[in-house]
Design a protein around this motif. Structure first.
Motif, PDB file in Angstrom:
ATOM      1  N   ASP A 253      44.952 -33.396 -14.277  1.00  0.00           N
ATOM      2  CA  ASP A 253      44.424 -34.210 -13.182  1.00  0.00           C
ATOM      3  C   ASP A 253      43.079 -33.612 -12.794  1.00  0.00           C
ATOM      4  O   ASP A 253      43.009 -32.540 -12.209  1.00  0.00           O
ATOM      5  N   CYS A 254      41.990 -34.305 -13.143  1.00  0.00           N
ATOM      6  CA  CYS A 254      40.657 -33.755 -12.914  1.00  0.00           C
ATOM      7  C   CYS A 254      39.776 -34.809 -12.256  1.00  0.00           C
ATOM      8  O   CYS A 254      39.618 -35.911 -12.781  1.00  0.00           O
ATOM      9  N   GLU A 255      39.206 -34.440 -11.114  1.00  0.00           N
ATOM     10  CA  GLU A 255      38.260 -35.303 -10.421  1.00  0.00           C
ATOM     11  C   GLU A 255      36.843 -34.788 -10.657  1.00  0.00           C
ATOM     12  O   GLU A 255      36.584 -33.595 -10.536  1.00  0.00           O
ATOM     13  N   LEU A 256      35.947 -35.714 -11.003  1.00  0.00           N
ATOM     14  CA  LEU A 256      34.554 -35.358 -11.255  1.00  0.00           C
ATOM     15  C   LEU A 256      33.674 -35.991 -10.195  1.00  0.00           C
ATOM     16  O   LEU A 256      33.736 -37.196  -9.954  1.00  0.00           O
ATOM     17  N   ASP A 257      32.838 -35.180  -9.564  1.00  0.00           N
ATOM     18  CA  ASP A 257      31.986 -35.630  -8.464  1.00  0.00           C
ATOM     19  C   ASP A 257      30.556 -35.176  -8.752  1.00  0.00           C
ATOM     20  O   ASP A 257      30.181 -34.049  -8.446  1.00  0.00           O
ATOM     21  N   VAL A 258      29.765 -36.050  -9.391  1.00  0.00           N
ATOM     22  CA  VAL A 258      28.364 -35.753  -9.669  1.00  0.00           C
ATOM     23  C   VAL A 258      27.531 -36.438  -8.586  1.00  0.00           C
ATOM     24  O   VAL A 258      27.489 -37.660  -8.504  1.00  0.00           O
ATOM     25  N   VAL A 259      26.874 -35.636  -7.761  1.00  0.00           N
ATOM     26  CA  VAL A 259      26.166 -36.148  -6.592  1.00  0.00           C
ATOM     27  C   VAL A 259      24.709 -36.422  -6.969  1.00  0.00           C
ATOM     28  O   VAL A 259      23.977 -35.491  -7.341  1.00  0.00           O
ATOM     29  N   ARG A 271      21.147 -25.376   4.758  1.00  0.00           N
ATOM     30  CA  ARG A 271      20.015 -25.527   5.677  1.00  0.00           C
ATOM     31  C   ARG A 271      19.018 -26.589   5.211  1.00  0.00           C
ATOM     32  O   ARG A 271      18.218 -27.075   6.001  1.00  0.00           O
ATOM     33  N   PHE A 272      19.048 -26.925   3.937  1.00  0.00           N
ATOM     34  CA  PHE A 272      18.015 -27.789   3.393  1.00  0.00           C
ATOM     35  C   PHE A 272      18.545 -29.090   2.798  1.00  0.00           C
ATOM     36  O   PHE A 272      17.768 -30.033   2.598  1.00  0.00           O
ATOM     37  N   VAL A 273      19.839 -29.147   2.471  1.00  0.00           N
ATOM     38  CA  VAL A 273      20.389 -30.300   1.772  1.00  0.00           C
ATOM     39  C   VAL A 273      21.498 -30.933   2.603  1.00  0.00           C
ATOM     40  O   VAL A 273      22.573 -30.345   2.750  1.00  0.00           O
ATOM     41  N   PRO A 274      21.282 -32.119   3.164  1.00  0.00           N
ATOM     42  CA  PRO A 274      22.307 -32.751   3.999  1.00  0.00           C
ATOM     43  C   PRO A 274      23.602 -33.034   3.247  1.00  0.00           C
ATOM     44  O   PRO A 274      24.676 -33.079   3.854  1.00  0.00           O
ATOM     45  N   GLU A 275      23.501 -33.233   1.936  1.00  0.00           N
ATOM     46  CA  GLU A 275      24.699 -33.552   1.152  1.00  0.00           C
ATOM     47  C   GLU A 275      25.615 -32.354   0.934  1.00  0.00           C
ATOM     48  O   GLU A 275      26.754 -32.511   0.465  1.00  0.00           O
ATOM     49  N   ALA A 276      25.139 -31.144   1.264  1.00  0.00           N
ATOM     50  CA  ALA A 276      25.935 -29.945   1.002  1.00  0.00           C
ATOM     51  C   ALA A 276      27.230 -29.934   1.806  1.00  0.00           C
ATOM     52  O   ALA A 276      28.304 -29.639   1.283  1.00  0.00           O
ATOM     53  N   ARG A 277      27.136 -30.257   3.080  1.00  0.00           N
ATOM     54  CA  ARG A 277      28.321 -30.175   3.941  1.00  0.00           C
ATOM     55  C   ARG A 277      29.398 -31.187   3.560  1.00  0.00           C
ATOM     56  O   ARG A 277      30.568 -30.803   3.422  1.00  0.00           O
ATOM     57  N   PRO A 278      29.072 -32.483   3.368  1.00  0.00           N
ATOM     58  CA  PRO A 278      30.140 -33.410   2.974  1.00  0.00           C
ATOM     59  C   PRO A 278      30.752 -33.080   1.620  1.00  0.00           C
ATOM     60  O   PRO A 278      31.953 -33.304   1.406  1.00  0.00           O
ATOM     61  N   ALA A 279      29.945 -32.546   0.689  1.00  0.00           N
ATOM     62  CA  ALA A 279      30.508 -32.148  -0.600  1.00  0.00           C
ATOM     63  C   ALA A 279      31.496 -31.000  -0.420  1.00  0.00           C
ATOM     64  O   ALA A 279      32.578 -30.990  -1.023  1.00  0.00           O
ATOM     65  N   MET A 280      31.131 -30.024   0.412  1.00  0.00           N
ATOM     66  CA  MET A 280      32.048 -28.921   0.684  1.00  0.00           C
ATOM     67  C   MET A 280      33.306 -29.426   1.380  1.00  0.00           C
ATOM     68  O   MET A 280      34.422 -28.968   1.078  1.00  0.00           O
ATOM     69  N   ASP A 281      33.162 -30.374   2.280  1.00  0.00           N
ATOM     70  CA  ASP A 281      34.332 -30.947   2.955  1.00  0.00           C
ATOM     71  C   ASP A 281      35.276 -31.583   1.939  1.00  0.00           C
ATOM     72  O   ASP A 281      36.502 -31.434   2.037  1.00  0.00           O
ATOM     73  N   ARG A 282      34.710 -32.313   0.982  1.00  0.00           N
ATOM     74  CA  ARG A 282      35.547 -32.947  -0.043  1.00  0.00           C
ATOM     75  C   ARG A 282      36.272 -31.907  -0.879  1.00  0.00           C
ATOM     76  O   ARG A 282      37.458 -32.064  -1.213  1.00  0.00           O
ATOM     77  N   ALA A 283      35.576 -30.840  -1.222  1.00  0.00           N
ATOM     78  CA  ALA A 283      36.189 -29.786  -2.030  1.00  0.00           C
ATOM     79  C   ALA A 283      37.317 -29.091  -1.272  1.00  0.00           C
ATOM     80  O   ALA A 283      38.398 -28.837  -1.831  1.00  0.00           O
ATOM     81  N   CYS A 284      37.083 -28.795  -0.012  1.00  0.00           N
ATOM     82  CA  CYS A 284      38.112 -28.124   0.790  1.00  0.00           C
ATOM     83  C   CYS A 284      39.325 -29.034   0.985  1.00  0.00           C
ATOM     84  O   CYS A 284      40.475 -28.571   0.947  1.00  0.00           O
ATOM     85  N   ARG A 285      39.067 -30.304   1.187  1.00  0.00           N
ATOM     86  CA  ARG A 285      40.170 -31.251   1.335  1.00  0.00           C
ATOM     87  C   ARG A 285      40.997 -31.339   0.048  1.00  0.00           C
ATOM     88  O   ARG A 285      42.227 -31.388   0.079  1.00  0.00           O
ATOM     89  N   PHE A 286      40.313 -31.338  -1.088  1.00  0.00           N
ATOM     90  CA  PHE A 286      41.014 -31.367  -2.374  1.00  0.00           C
ATOM     91  C   PHE A 286      41.918 -30.150  -2.520  1.00  0.00           C
ATOM     92  O   PHE A 286      43.076 -30.263  -2.940  1.00  0.00           O
TER      93      PHE A 286
END
Length: 298
Positions: A253-259, A271-286
């Motif tokens: 079972d493998c999920e691929l998330d290319v942003v 500090r510089f990339v707004p997409e960093a936090r939601p990506a980390m949230d998705r990873a932690c939730r997984f």
């Protein structure tokens, strides 16, 4: 904007640094400072020394029976648990779990399989300490080490981690996939040739066809659920895609998330990339969604 600035200023430096002792010393200082600037540790986090690594608890996180083993990246040669506290404190805070950041031996002084053996030793110590629910996260070369760990355990008929979260994992240590993708669009951070020279300090005497370096999952059944994240602009997006394909072919079972529009391990650029936090949230939730429930005695 972050990618453009990185391409203009960081890539020329990274590609020009020689893979020798002086170059490694300079690179370690440069990356350490860059990571602390781009993603400082979360305030209120707690960091304590451990055996060949450190324990990290995000704000409000307490010890428990479940734990995350974090394996840092940077070409087997450059970083440490200290440089990655921006990531490990956020992984801990996002999951509510303590993180053990493994401090493995670095190239060029130490070569394959020293780093991989140190990661395995860290996992075995967590088991010996009574941790029955273990998750694993890692970035770049640390992602490669995390996959090797899980495959080793399965081949030895031992319990693998409950799940893996991999940020821009290295899959092909020859960098052939990366070089092919680079021909379509240069990586903002570093060239495939320069990255290959760095990783080559670790693999120099190794058989690159070894199953611990060139992953093949034909004999692997029951690989843990895995989330793979990568940036659309980075050359290791090719590695992320191919690793996901290989795991899926093996029934994992493998999920691929290319942003789109993102760079290598962009999760460390909060500090510089707004997409960093939601990506980390998705990873932690997984990770937490794949944490097995506590088995209670009848």
């Amino acid at each position: 904007m972050a990618a453009a600035l990185t391409s203009a200023f960081v890539r020329p430096i990274a590609s020009a640094i020689p893979a020798n002792r002086a170059g490694i010393v300079f690179s370690r200082g440069f990356i350490s400072g860059s990571l602390w600037l781009a993603s400082p540790p979360l305030k209120g986090s707690r960091v304590e020394p451990g055996v060949r690594g450190e324990w990290v608890c995000g704000p409000g996180v307490t010890d428990g029976d479940a734990v995350i083993l974090y394996v840092h990246g940077s070409g087997y040669a450059l970083c440490s648990p200290r440089t990655h506290r921006g990531l490990t404190t956020r992984v801990s805070a996002g999951t509510g779990l303590p993180v053990f950041a493994c401090e493995y031996r670095l190239a060029p002084r130490h070569r394959f399989p020293d780093a991989a053996d140190d990661v395995r030793a860290a996992y075995d110590r967590l088991v010996e300490q009574g941790h029955e629910r273990i998750l694993v996260a890692g970035d770049s070369a640390g992602g490669h080490l995390a996959v090797d760990l899980a495959a080793q355990l399965i081949r030895e008929h031992k319990a693998p981690p409950a799940a893996l979260a991999l940020f821009s994992p290295l899959f092909d240590v020859t960098f052939s996939l990366a070089a092919e993708r680079e021909r379509m669009r240069p990586d903002p951070m570093i060239s495939a040739a320069a990255a290959a020279r760095l990783v080559g300090l670790y693999t120099v005497d190794a058989d690159l066809a070894s199953t611990r370096l060139r992953f093949a999952f034909d004999d692997i059944k029951g690989f843990p659920p895995t989330l793979i994240q990568a940036g659309g602009l980075e050359m290791l997006a090719a590695d992320a895609i191919e690793l996901a394909r290989a795991l899926r072919r093996a029934g994992a079972d493998c999920e691929l998330d290319v942003v789109p529009g993102q760079m290598h391990v962009f999760q460390a650029l909060t500090r510089f990339v707004p997409e960093a936090r939601p990506a980390m949230d998705r990873a932690c939730r997984f990770l937490t969604e794949n944490l097995p429930a506590i088995e209670r005695a009848a």
